[in-house]
Write a protein that holds these residues in place. Structure first.
Motif, PDB file in Angstrom:
ATOM      1  N   GLY A 554      71.160 129.174   7.403  1.00 42.86           N
ATOM      2  CA  GLY A 554      71.755 129.162   8.733  1.00 42.86           C
ATOM      3  C   GLY A 554      71.341 127.935   9.509  1.00 42.86           C
ATOM      4  N   THR A 555      71.482 127.984  10.816  1.00 40.30           N
ATOM      5  CA  THR A 555      71.156 126.854  11.687  1.00 40.30           C
ATOM      6  C   THR A 555      69.861 127.141  12.435  1.00 40.30           C
ATOM      7  OG1 THR A 555      73.486 126.268  11.961  1.00 40.30           O
ATOM      8  CG2 THR A 555      71.943 125.426  13.608  1.00 40.30           C
ATOM      9  N   SER A 556      68.907 126.206  12.321  1.00 37.77           N
ATOM     10  CA  SER A 556      67.590 126.380  12.938  1.00 37.77           C
ATOM     11  C   SER A 556      67.283 125.198  13.843  1.00 37.77           C
ATOM     12  CB  SER A 556      66.500 126.467  11.866  1.00 37.77           C
ATOM     13  OG  SER A 556      66.750 127.515  10.957  1.00 37.77           O
ATOM     14  N   SER A 557      66.543 125.459  14.903  1.00 38.29           N
ATOM     15  CA  SER A 557      66.053 124.377  15.753  1.00 38.29           C
ATOM     16  C   SER A 557      64.920 123.655  15.035  1.00 38.29           C
ATOM     17  CB  SER A 557      65.544 124.934  17.081  1.00 38.29           C
ATOM     18  OG  SER A 557      64.859 123.935  17.805  1.00 38.29           O
ATOM     19  N   LEU A 558      65.004 122.320  14.964  1.00 35.73           N
ATOM     20  CA  LEU A 558      63.964 121.556  14.291  1.00 35.73           C
ATOM     21  C   LEU A 558      62.625 121.663  15.031  1.00 35.73           C
ATOM     22  CD1 LEU A 558      65.942 118.419  13.115  1.00 35.73           C
ATOM     23  CD2 LEU A 558      64.851 120.134  11.688  1.00 35.73           C
ATOM     24  N   GLY A 559      62.670 121.972  16.310  1.00 37.59           N
ATOM     25  CA  GLY A 559      61.437 122.183  17.037  1.00 37.59           C
ATOM     26  C   GLY A 559      60.690 123.424  16.604  1.00 37.59           C
ATOM     27  N   ASP A 560      61.379 124.322  15.899  1.00 37.17           N
ATOM     28  CA  ASP A 560      60.752 125.567  15.436  1.00 37.17           C
ATOM     29  C   ASP A 560      60.294 125.495  13.987  1.00 37.17           C
ATOM     30  OD1 ASP A 560      61.294 126.684  17.910  1.00 37.17           O
ATOM     31  OD2 ASP A 560      63.204 127.568  17.256  1.00 37.17           O
ATOM     32  N   LEU A 561      60.687 124.457  13.249  1.00 37.04           N
ATOM     33  CA  LEU A 561      60.393 124.378  11.822  1.00 37.04           C
ATOM     34  C   LEU A 561      59.140 123.537  11.565  1.00 37.04           C
ATOM     35  CD1 LEU A 561      63.958 123.804  10.307  1.00 37.04           C
ATOM     36  CD2 LEU A 561      62.714 125.955  10.588  1.00 37.04           C
ATOM     37  N   PRO A 562      58.396 123.856  10.507  1.00 37.43           N
ATOM     38  CA  PRO A 562      57.235 123.023  10.148  1.00 37.43           C
ATOM     39  C   PRO A 562      57.707 121.692   9.582  1.00 37.43           C
ATOM     40  CG  PRO A 562      57.612 124.686   8.464  1.00 37.43           C
ATOM     41  CD  PRO A 562      58.575 124.998   9.578  1.00 37.43           C
TER      42      PRO A 562
END
Length: 697
Positions: A554-562
């Motif tokens: 899906g689509t994730s915010s890069l600010g939330d990913l390691p």
């Protein structure tokens, strides 16, 4: 050049009454008044160029005429300066200076060539005496400066001192500068036994730089004492074009800070100035940060290697009383120092720099070439050139000396190494008839990034390539991994002989145990072989395996990913806030053109943030721009890279522009990198935002 955090950034108007008043009040003036915490109110914000690809090889005007010989600084000055480690803190005092002099002798640094023990700002009282003379701070220097000089001289070393070509120095406390007092101050310095003067640029009241710096030159010469003269006007007036008959060295950039981004940007600004350097006239990219803790040992070796091949002054900026054995090992490498101190006095020039893979070569007096293979990127890269490309004459083979490994090999003409992320292999290559005494050089490589999902096998291929004129015999390769990991060769890992130019390729499966935490883990690729004469050789390539998590669907915010790695020109990369000031978590809401964004990344050029995508993602999208907290200038360009391919980029954006959408197709990429550059004009508080940055998988 000095830059301030976002809240206080303003253009420098050096010499204005306003600047003087700000400095006197202890506020951050455009000339960047210093306080006890650092060169500006919150420490130095770095100044960066953006000279990617081959930009650093652009033609440079011929250098100035050779300096009138005075016998001083015939090789780049080597020594110590306290500023980077102590700033104006109380620990900068007579005991520290004497302790550094003691360590120069005890640790062999004096024997290696270091000789100047230099005092930076804050050594004086804020006011002159009734006769207009400078007064050493009696708390810091109870015996006075002459007593310190006598102590240093008794060790066979030399003493340096600091002041500014203005009414006040750069510290916010406003210590007296030398503008209008040149003759008197120079006489005091000479009477004290000073051997080196660093002359700064703050509070200069708008007086022409050449006039100010020439006045002090004349004052120093009038004393009759030989004093090395360091011009520190931050490259603002292009001193390389006029200062060869004024000083012995001149700063080419703003202040360095103890970060990868700062060191890298200063290197890029200094490299194109090679034609101007020579005996008695040196480009100065600022003091060393080796050992201060803001970079890795690999990055510090790169820092020291690049300063040496650029024939830069080598002024230790760490407190040697607290230094680790590794720091002394780096600073004391006499083979690297010999590159810096070569009497021919050439500064290294860029041979190539494509894709962050730099080759810098320096002609040496004996006809050999020092060659730096430097990897700017965040993953291991093969960096290569040839003997012909670095200026060596044709020969059957060449002796190749690795100056960090202290080992010699021979090459048929290709000069290559797989260089770890942010690493440098420094070589000395010569065309001589002794090459046959050494085993053939080899290049070790690992094809593809080593990304491992815990409990799942990853496949990689190692390569051992013979660069020598003779065959490498009885070749064996091994891949080492942490305890508990499984590593298995699935193709031959030995060869009876490896002729010139041939490669032994071995495939491996690498498995991290289930439950292994995400992060970086050390591996090593090691090859052993023999020369035709039976001499045993061993090469090792340190590697990093990343244990990763599969990207979420899906689509994730890069600010939330390691992320795999993140480098930033000023402070850390911030999640869902602007870059802010120098500390972690001090950002503000991401704001571009008056629009506030709840999610994203706040960065400062030069910046790179890398994510693992594992070939499972399709698109990166963001609204990009210069954050509104940059109130004066700010120019940033944004790029999205998919593995080694630039997938999308903007032009140069300013803080007067609204956010722009940037998206890229990253299908099939193992990694994605978000890059922010300074737009090509150097750093001036280049705070950039990746607003609403998202990854679709």
């Amino acid at each position: 050049m000095r830059h301030l955090p976002a809240r206080t950034t303003r253009r420098r108007v050096v010499g204005s009454l306003a600047a003087a008043l700000l400095c006197a009040a202890g506020l951050a003036a455009p000339a960047a008044a210093r306080d006890t915490a650092g060169r500006t109110a919150a420490g130095p914000s770095p100044t960066h160029p953006a000279e990617g690809g081959r930009a650093a090889t652009a033609p440079v005007a011929p250098g100035p005429a050779t300096k009138v010989p005075d016998g001083l600084a015939l090789t780049p000055p080597m020594g110590f300066n306290n500023w980077n480690s102590t700033h104006c803190r109380a620990e900068f005092d007579e005991a520290m200076v004497k302790g550094i002099a003691d360590l120069f002798v005890e640790k062999g640094l004096k024997e290696a060539g270091y000789q100047y023990v230099n005092l930076d700002d804050c050594w004086a009282l804020p006011e002159r005496d009734a006769n207009g003379k400078l007064v050493p701070d009696p708390v810091r220097f109870p015996g006075g400066i002459k007593a310190v000089a006598d102590y240093v001289h008794a060790k066979g070393l030399k003493l340096g001192i600091y002041t500014s070509a203005g009414t006040k120095t750069c510290n916010s406390a406003g210590f007296p500068g030398a503008l209008g007092h040149e003759r008197s101050d120079a006489r005091q310095f000479a009477d004290w036994g000073v051997d080196y003067l660093k002359y700064d640029n703050c509070n200069n009241q708008g007086v022409d730089a050449r006039q100010r710096y020439t006045a002090m030159r004349d004052a120093l010469e009038a004393t009759g004492r030989p004093i090395v003269y360091s011009i520190c006007e931050w490259g603002e007036n292009k001193p390389w074009e006029w200062a060869a008959d004024v000083g012995h060295l001149w700063r080419t950039t703003g202040d360095i800070s103890d970060s990868w981004g700062s060191m890298l940007s200063i290197m890029k600004r200094n490299l194109p100035l090679a034609p101007y350097a020579g005996p008695g006239r040196w480009n100065d990219p600022d003091m060393l940060e080796v050992g201060n803790g803001g970079m890795t040992d690999t990055e510090y070796r790169t820092h020291f290697s690049l300063w040496s091949i650029m024939a830069a002054p080598l002024l230790i900026g760490s407190d040697l009383r607290k230094a680790s054995p590794r720091t002394f090992e780096i600073l004391g490498n006499e083979e690297v120092i010999a590159v810096d101190q070569d009497p021919l006095g050439r500064q290294g020039s860029v041979v190539s720099s494509e894709g962050g893979r730099w080759v810098v070569a320096k002609q040496m007096k004996d006809g050999s070439r020092a060659v730096a293979l430097f990897n700017e990127t965040g993953s291991a890269q093969s960096v290569a050139t040839t003997a012909k490309a670095v200026g060596l004459p044709g020969a059957d083979a060449y002796t190749l000396r690795d100056l960090w490994q202290h080992k010699s090999y021979h090459t048929a003409g290709r000069i290559a190494a797989t260089v770890p992320a942010h690493g440098t292999v420094l070589l000395r290559v010569s065309a001589d008839d002794k090459w046959s005494h050494h085993p053939p050089a080899t290049e070790l490589a690992l094809k593809g990034g080593l990304f491992v999902e815990a409990g799942t096998s990853a496949k990689v291929t190692s390569e051992v390539t013979n660069l020598g004129r003779t065959a490498a015999q009885r070749v064996t390769v091994a891949l080492g991994a942490p305890a508990g990991w499984a590593v298995r060769a699935t193709s031959p890992s030995t060869a009876a002989a490896l002729p010139t130019g041939r490669t032994l390729a071995t495939t491996w499966t690498v498995t991290a145990p289930a439950g292994t935490r995400p992060g970086a883990y050390d591996l090593a690729l090691k090859a052993t072989y023999r020369s035709p004469q039976g001499a045993r050789a061993e090469k090792e390539l340190p590697l990093t395996a990343q244990v990763v998590l599969a990207p979420p669907a899906g689509t994730s915010s890069l600010g939330d990913l390691p992320w795999l790695s993140a480098t930033n020109g000023w402070g850390p990369v911030e999640r869902d806030t602007s870059n802010g000031d120098s500390g972690a978590g001090d950002g503000r809401p991401i704001t571009i053109g008056g629009t506030v964004y709840a999610k994203g990344l706040g960065v400062h050029a030069e910046s790179t943030v890398e994510y693992y995508t594992g070939g499972a993602c399709e698109k990166v999208t963001a609204q990009v721009g210069v954050d509104d907290e940059t109130i004066v200038k700010g120019t940033v360009a944004f790029e999205i890279w998919a593995d080694g391919r630039k997938a999308a980029s903007t032009g140069v954006l300013t803080n007067a522009m609204p956010a722009q959408e940037l998206s890229a197709d990253v299908s099939g990429a193992q990694t994605v990198r978000l890059v922010a550059t300074d737009g090509g004009d150097g750093i001036d508080s280049d705070h950039g935002d990746w607003a609403q940055a998202s990854l679709s998988c």
